[in-house]
Design an enzyme around this catalytic site. Structure first.
Site, PDB file in Angstrom:
ATOM      1  N   TYR A 192       8.907  -7.891   3.652  1.00 58.02           N
ATOM      2  CA  TYR A 192       9.083  -8.242   5.060  1.00 58.02           C
ATOM      3  C   TYR A 192       9.303  -9.745   5.247  1.00 58.02           C
ATOM      4  O   TYR A 192       9.040 -10.302   6.311  1.00 58.02           O
ATOM      5  CB  TYR A 192       7.872  -7.800   5.892  1.00 58.02           C
ATOM      6  N   ASP A 300       1.655  -1.221   4.251  1.00 55.45           N
ATOM      7  CA  ASP A 300       1.995  -0.765   5.604  1.00 55.45           C
ATOM      8  C   ASP A 300       1.992   0.758   5.610  1.00 55.45           C
ATOM      9  O   ASP A 300       1.362   1.413   6.459  1.00 55.45           O
ATOM     10  CB  ASP A 300       3.377  -1.332   5.970  1.00 55.45           C
TER      11      ASP A 300
END
Ligand code: NAD
Ligand code: MN
Length: 411
Positions: A192, A300
């Site tokens: 990310y 995540d």
């Protein structure tokens, strides 16, 4: 002897003078430390004691943002007030910021241009959720939540997961004793990092890249944080999640640094698990897991699975921490804005309350944090639950029950 008393008094005076500087708005962090020191020195006069006690203050920036974020943060602030009243030793000075998708519709941006500067002097951020049906997710996420996480270098994302008493796990025959995990997510880089781009936009030969970034500093600091957490828990067991069989650069580097850092923690048992195998282990052998460290993307995904295994996404909390404490840390439920139930008054506020307990703990209010956790557990054990947990209670009813549990608890 007399000189000694005199010395102490002058030290107190300095402490208190610094505390008064706070009133003048000169330097809140230094003044707060001074107040705590004055209070801990135990030599304040009665009048000063009252002053010092009143002044243990934590500044909270609340950002409810979108959808059920607004509902659960309102509930969370109500519970925070009840904890504060029950404790009597601290005050939360809360300021609420109107940022999010409604703000975007009015101003064309998710948060004010000087947003980070405005948040900078708070002690913690209490965040709801972002996401709107009419605005692309990458705009809302990169416009509000990620700038805060990245701008404040909140590199350690902590996600405790437990089956709370009274809550039914979808795993047959499993209860609180089988699942007590802390998942640590690298929160500042990896998949990310936002590194990449698009070339030949709109043409048949269009190319898009999204390159994961793993830095030595980034991996080492998250490993140290994870080993510290693992060491603080009774089982002293850390599972390093990886995918180094298929991803032979970043993930091999990740494994190497984990092994290197592990040398400083001989008392922690380490095991390595490929991320795909980790999903089956979480479902089939939850009792073999304690502390877990994984990359931004892997954690995540794994932590949403963990939340579901613990009963619901509506109970899972998270803390985005800057362990160096240079910047405020951010506390939020892990769920999103939940379009399907927004505005119906049935969002589960437990994740936001648990997140509040993590925030109190981070602020040094350990007693208040554990009192809040006990109140939450009393309510879940009593069977008062929102529809996501199979119950019929509303957000308001669960909130009132937790506030009542706080008020009636004698410890
Ligand atoms: P979501 O977490 O909003 O919802 C997933 C499912 O879980 C929905 O059925 C929802 O009703 C349920 N749920 C979630 N929280 C609940 C709660 N507290 N009580 C009861 N039920 C709950 O995830 P999504 O549907 O994938 O995403 C919706 C929007 O939220 C998207 O715009 C997404 O980008 C955003 N999002 C934001 C965050 C964040 O702000 N940290 C996290 C995840 C998703
Ligand atoms: Mn997520």
């Amino acid at each position: 002897m007399i000189a000694n008393v005199h010395d102490r008094r002058s030290v107190e005076k300095i402490y208190l003078r610094e505390a008064f500087d706070f009133d003048a708005g000169i330097n809140s962090r230094r003044a707060r430390r001074a107040r705590l020191a004055a209070s801990a020195s135990g030599h304040a006069t009665r009048a000063e004691e009252g002053f010092v006690k009143d002044m243990r203050e934590h500044r909270i920036a609340a950002i409810p943002a979108d959808g059920i974020g607004k509902e659960v943060i309102a509930a969370g602030l109500e519970v925070m007030q009840a904890v504060e009243a029950r404790d009597g030793g601290f005050r939360l000075a809360v300021e609420t910021f109107p940022w999010g998708s409604d703000y975007y519709r009015k101003h064309g941006v998710m948060m004010a241009a000087d947003g980070l500067a405005a948040l900078r002097n708070f002690d913690a951020i209490y965040f709801g959720a972002v996401g709107d049906k009419d605005i692309p997710d990458h705009v809302t996420l990169w416009g509000l939540r990620l700038p805060i996480c990245q701008g404040f270098d909140q590199y350690a994302n902590l996600r405790p997961t437990r089956i709370l008493p009274g809550i039914k796990s979808p795993l047959a025959g499993r209860g609180p004793a089988d699942l007590d995990w802390v998942i640590i997510r690298e929160n500042s880089e990896g998949e990310y990092a936002g590194n990449g781009g698009r070339v030949h936009r709109g043409l048949p030969e269009e190319v898009a890249t999204e390159t994961a970034i793993f830095t030595r500093v980034g991996v080492e600091r998250i490993m140290r944080f994870a080993f510290d957490v693992a060491r603080s828990r009774p089982r002293r067991l850390l599972t390093v999640v990886t995918k180094s069989n298929a991803q032979r650069h970043g993930m091999v580097f990740w494994d190497e640094i984990a092994a290197l850092v592990g040398k400083d923690y001989p008392e922690v048992t380490v095991d390595k698990e490929l991320v795909d195998a980790m999903t089956t282990r979480m479902v089939l052998k939850p009792e073999t897991i304690d502390t877990v460290v994984a990359t931004n993307l892997h954690a995540d995904i794994l932590s949403d699975l963990a939340a579901a295994l613990a009963g619901s996404l509506g109970i899972a909390p998270t803390a985005n921490l800057d362990p160096s404490r240079r910047f405020p840390s951010m506390f939020e439920p892990i769920h999103g804005s939940a379009f399907d139930i927004a505005g119906k008054g049935i969002a589960n506020p437990i994740a936001t309350f648990w997140t509040g307990a993590l925030m109190l703990d981070h602020l040094g209010e350990k007693d208040a944090a554990s009192r809040l956790m006990r109140a939450i557990e009393r309510v879940t054990a009593s069977g008062i639950a929102t529809p996501d947990l199979g119950g019929r209670a509303t957000t308001r009813e669960v909130t009132a029950a937790v506030c009542d549990a706080l008020r009636s608890a004698n410890t």
